[in-house]
Design a protein around this motif. Sequence first.
Motif, PDB file in Angstrom:
ATOM      1  N   VAL A 105       0.593 -10.845 -13.471  1.00 34.10           N
ATOM      2  CA  VAL A 105      -0.418  -9.977 -13.796  1.00 34.10           C
ATOM      3  C   VAL A 105      -1.738 -10.254 -13.015  1.00 34.10           C
ATOM      4  CG1 VAL A 105      -1.507  -8.697 -15.546  1.00 34.10           C
ATOM      5  CG2 VAL A 105       0.824  -8.894 -15.681  1.00 34.10           C
ATOM      6  N   VAL A 106      -2.290 -11.484 -13.389  1.00 29.38           N
ATOM      7  CA  VAL A 106      -3.430 -11.981 -12.997  1.00 29.38           C
ATOM      8  C   VAL A 106      -3.594 -11.927 -11.251  1.00 29.38           C
ATOM      9  CG1 VAL A 106      -4.991 -14.134 -12.648  1.00 29.38           C
ATOM     10  CG2 VAL A 106      -3.876 -13.500 -14.845  1.00 29.38           C
ATOM     11  N   ILE A 107      -2.545 -12.379 -10.590  1.00 34.15           N
ATOM     12  CA  ILE A 107      -2.476 -12.559  -9.260  1.00 34.15           C
ATOM     13  C   ILE A 107      -2.427 -11.043  -8.579  1.00 34.15           C
ATOM     14  CG2 ILE A 107      -0.868 -12.846  -7.165  1.00 34.15           C
ATOM     15  CD1 ILE A 107       0.152 -15.150  -8.728  1.00 34.15           C
ATOM     16  N   MET A 108      -1.654 -10.143  -9.049  1.00 33.64           N
ATOM     17  CA  MET A 108      -1.784  -8.585  -8.670  1.00 33.64           C
ATOM     18  C   MET A 108      -3.120  -8.056  -9.022  1.00 33.64           C
ATOM     19  SD  MET A 108       1.203  -8.372  -7.185  1.00 33.64           S
ATOM     20  CE  MET A 108       1.289  -6.502  -7.143  1.00 33.64           C
ATOM     21  N   SER A 109      -3.648  -8.195 -10.168  1.00 31.24           N
ATOM     22  CA  SER A 109      -4.860  -7.796 -10.545  1.00 31.24           C
ATOM     23  C   SER A 109      -6.140  -8.097  -9.602  1.00 31.24           C
ATOM     24  CB  SER A 109      -5.337  -7.825 -12.068  1.00 31.24           C
ATOM     25  OG  SER A 109      -4.271  -7.489 -12.935  1.00 31.24           O
ATOM     26  N   GLN A 110      -6.145  -9.550  -9.314  1.00 29.92           N
ATOM     27  CA  GLN A 110      -7.002 -10.155  -8.300  1.00 29.92           C
ATOM     28  C   GLN A 110      -6.551  -9.669  -6.807  1.00 29.92           C
ATOM     29  OE1 GLN A 110      -9.409 -10.198 -10.584  1.00 29.92           O
ATOM     30  NE2 GLN A 110     -10.153 -12.524  -9.815  1.00 29.92           N
ATOM     31  N   GLY A 111      -5.341  -9.312  -6.504  1.00 32.10           N
ATOM     32  CA  GLY A 111      -4.917  -9.283  -5.162  1.00 32.10           C
ATOM     33  C   GLY A 111      -5.704  -8.118  -4.480  1.00 32.10           C
ATOM     34  N   GLU A 112      -6.116  -8.247  -3.421  1.00 31.69           N
ATOM     35  CA  GLU A 112      -6.628  -7.347  -2.334  1.00 31.69           C
ATOM     36  C   GLU A 112      -6.498  -7.737  -0.829  1.00 31.69           C
ATOM     37  OE1 GLU A 112     -10.731  -7.568  -3.389  1.00 31.69           O
ATOM     38  OE2 GLU A 112     -11.081  -9.374  -1.855  1.00 31.69           O
ATOM     39  N   ARG A 113      -6.413  -6.512  -0.190  1.00 32.44           N
ATOM     40  CA  ARG A 113      -6.187  -6.483   1.376  1.00 32.44           C
ATOM     41  C   ARG A 113      -7.606  -6.395   1.955  1.00 32.44           C
ATOM     42  NH1 ARG A 113      -2.783  -4.705   5.640  1.00 32.44           N
ATOM     43  NH2 ARG A 113      -3.999  -5.234   7.466  1.00 32.44           N
ATOM     44  N   ARG A 114      -7.917  -7.389   2.558  1.00 27.98           N
ATOM     45  CA  ARG A 114      -9.313  -7.333   3.303  1.00 27.98           C
ATOM     46  C   ARG A 114      -9.233  -7.097   4.678  1.00 27.98           C
ATOM     47  NH1 ARG A 114     -11.927 -13.211   0.778  1.00 27.98           N
ATOM     48  NH2 ARG A 114     -12.090 -12.592  -1.246  1.00 27.98           N
ATOM     49  N   VAL A 115      -9.757  -5.852   4.863  1.00 31.26           N
ATOM     50  CA  VAL A 115      -9.907  -5.173   6.579  1.00 31.26           C
ATOM     51  C   VAL A 115     -10.919  -5.779   6.977  1.00 31.26           C
ATOM     52  CG1 VAL A 115      -9.668  -3.277   7.905  1.00 31.26           C
ATOM     53  CG2 VAL A 115      -8.668  -3.244   5.556  1.00 31.26           C
ATOM     54  N   PRO A 116     -10.727  -6.725   8.277  1.00 31.55           N
ATOM     55  CA  PRO A 116     -12.126  -7.227   8.924  1.00 31.55           C
ATOM     56  C   PRO A 116     -12.680  -6.026   9.474  1.00 31.55           C
ATOM     57  CG  PRO A 116     -10.107  -7.618  10.235  1.00 31.55           C
ATOM     58  CD  PRO A 116      -9.513  -6.816   8.866  1.00 31.55           C
ATOM     59  N   THR A 166      -9.987   5.073  12.783  1.00 30.64           N
ATOM     60  CA  THR A 166     -10.218   4.214  11.957  1.00 30.64           C
ATOM     61  C   THR A 166      -9.952   4.634  10.571  1.00 30.64           C
ATOM     62  OG1 THR A 166     -12.278   3.318  13.159  1.00 30.64           O
ATOM     63  CG2 THR A 166     -12.165   2.931  10.668  1.00 30.64           C
ATOM     64  N   SER A 167     -10.147   5.932  10.385  1.00 31.78           N
ATOM     65  CA  SER A 167      -9.718   6.680   9.043  1.00 31.78           C
ATOM     66  C   SER A 167      -8.306   6.486   8.752  1.00 31.78           C
ATOM     67  CB  SER A 167     -10.420   7.976   8.964  1.00 31.78           C
ATOM     68  OG  SER A 167      -9.828   8.799   9.933  1.00 31.78           O
ATOM     69  N   ASP A 168      -7.488   6.948   9.788  1.00 29.22           N
ATOM     70  CA  ASP A 168      -6.025   6.955   9.776  1.00 29.22           C
ATOM     71  C   ASP A 168      -5.599   5.465   9.447  1.00 29.22           C
ATOM     72  OD1 ASP A 168      -6.205   9.518  10.496  1.00 29.22           O
ATOM     73  OD2 ASP A 168      -5.562   9.466  12.490  1.00 29.22           O
ATOM     74  N   TYR A 169      -6.043   4.374  10.296  1.00 28.81           N
ATOM     75  CA  TYR A 169      -5.761   3.205   9.828  1.00 28.81           C
ATOM     76  C   TYR A 169      -6.092   2.825   8.670  1.00 28.81           C
ATOM     77  CZ  TYR A 169      -5.502  -2.022  10.374  1.00 28.81           C
ATOM     78  OH  TYR A 169      -5.578  -3.468  10.441  1.00 28.81           O
ATOM     79  N   LEU A 170      -6.914   3.060   7.923  1.00 27.74           N
ATOM     80  CA  LEU A 170      -7.520   2.718   6.423  1.00 27.74           C
ATOM     81  C   LEU A 170      -6.474   3.456   5.609  1.00 27.74           C
ATOM     82  CD1 LEU A 170     -11.385   2.834   6.622  1.00 27.74           C
ATOM     83  CD2 LEU A 170      -9.772   0.862   6.527  1.00 27.74           C
ATOM     84  N   THR A 171      -6.213   4.917   5.844  1.00 27.10           N
ATOM     85  CA  THR A 171      -5.564   5.684   5.278  1.00 27.10           C
ATOM     86  C   THR A 171      -3.912   4.963   5.080  1.00 27.10           C
ATOM     87  OG1 THR A 171      -6.505   7.715   5.814  1.00 27.10           O
ATOM     88  CG2 THR A 171      -4.318   8.034   4.690  1.00 27.10           C
ATOM     89  N   ARG A 172      -3.581   4.444   6.186  1.00 21.16           N
ATOM     90  CA  ARG A 172      -2.150   3.872   6.197  1.00 21.16           C
ATOM     91  C   ARG A 172      -2.092   2.666   5.304  1.00 21.16           C
ATOM     92  NH1 ARG A 172      -1.668   4.021  10.963  1.00 21.16           N
ATOM     93  NH2 ARG A 172      -2.483   1.915  11.637  1.00 21.16           N
ATOM     94  N   LYS A 213     -21.747   5.232  11.726  1.00 22.14           N
ATOM     95  CA  LYS A 213     -23.124   5.476  11.989  1.00 22.14           C
ATOM     96  C   LYS A 213     -23.944   4.339  11.807  1.00 22.14           C
ATOM     97  CE  LYS A 213     -23.056   9.919   9.398  1.00 22.14           C
ATOM     98  NZ  LYS A 213     -23.335  10.573   8.067  1.00 22.14           N
ATOM     99  N   SER A 214     -23.406   2.930  11.483  1.00 22.33           N
ATOM    100  CA  SER A 214     -23.997   1.818  11.075  1.00 22.33           C
ATOM    101  C   SER A 214     -23.517   0.909  12.428  1.00 22.33           C
ATOM    102  CB  SER A 214     -23.712   1.281   9.670  1.00 22.33           C
ATOM    103  OG  SER A 214     -22.306   1.202   9.754  1.00 22.33           O
ATOM    104  N   GLY A 215     -22.712   1.245  13.276  1.00 18.60           N
ATOM    105  CA  GLY A 215     -22.294   0.600  14.262  1.00 18.60           C
ATOM    106  C   GLY A 215     -21.249  -0.371  14.096  1.00 18.60           C
ATOM    107  N   GLY A 216     -20.604  -0.184  13.013  1.00 18.25           N
ATOM    108  CA  GLY A 216     -19.342  -1.177  12.535  1.00 18.25           C
ATOM    109  C   GLY A 216     -17.982  -0.601  13.135  1.00 18.25           C
ATOM    110  N   PHE A 217     -17.182  -1.530  13.246  1.00 18.98           N
ATOM    111  CA  PHE A 217     -15.797  -1.034  13.841  1.00 18.98           C
ATOM    112  C   PHE A 217     -14.851  -2.255  13.335  1.00 18.98           C
ATOM    113  CE2 PHE A 217     -17.678  -3.778  16.978  1.00 18.98           C
ATOM    114  CZ  PHE A 217     -16.715  -4.482  17.209  1.00 18.98           C
ATOM    115  N   ILE A 218     -13.472  -1.577  13.038  1.00 15.79           N
ATOM    116  CA  ILE A 218     -12.257  -2.569  13.058  1.00 15.79           C
ATOM    117  C   ILE A 218     -11.939  -3.175  14.227  1.00 15.79           C
ATOM    118  CG2 ILE A 218     -10.190  -2.905  11.794  1.00 15.79           C
ATOM    119  CD1 ILE A 218     -10.671  -0.772  10.029  1.00 15.79           C
TER     120      ILE A 218
END
Length: 210
Positions: free
Chosen positions: A12-23, A139-145, A125-130
Amino acid sequence: LLILFLFIIAFVVIMSQGERRVPVQYAKRTTGRRVYGGQSTHIPIKVNLSGVLPVIFAMSIIQFPEIITSFFVANPTGWWAKVIANLRWTEPTGGVLYILLIFFFTFFYSTISFNPVEIASNMKKSGGFIPGIRPGKSTSDYLTRIATHITLMGAIFLAIIATMPVVFSAIFKMQVTFGGTSLLIVVGVALETVKSLESQMLMRTYKGFL
């Protein structure tokens, strides 16, 4: 049983703390004599984004007919009594409906709290990209997936934890008093307490709590 219980808490702790970090990479831009951007960061997408809410909502809907009926009839009979009995989450029909409701509320909460279109627009708008993904709709489709896959894992995790008392009762032939909801709440409170202590220790002594 003690080892199994400790294993479940760790899970439960691992799953609660788990996250996917998109660069995310921000392009450099020059304003006057100053250069902005150029740093790398990430977008954290938590596995259990909705917390314990889907389990609570699913249990409330499952128990709603029985609670309303108890206000008017103490011991219902006939076909309605069979419906109420089958809707209990310890029964096969009620258990399947319980799991489906958990999946529904998990995805419903995820769509409300995580908006890929807005995130992609703000990044553009802020000049960021994956890296490797075009800004805007790609980008929105990638994040949605990614969010869909992560939310599915979170829904499976919540379903496992929610049905754990029934599984334990069937395997060990004993009455399990604690529920998955209680375990999620206790672990969540403990993790928040540790984070608060960690921030206080770093702010006052520059050393962590753990």
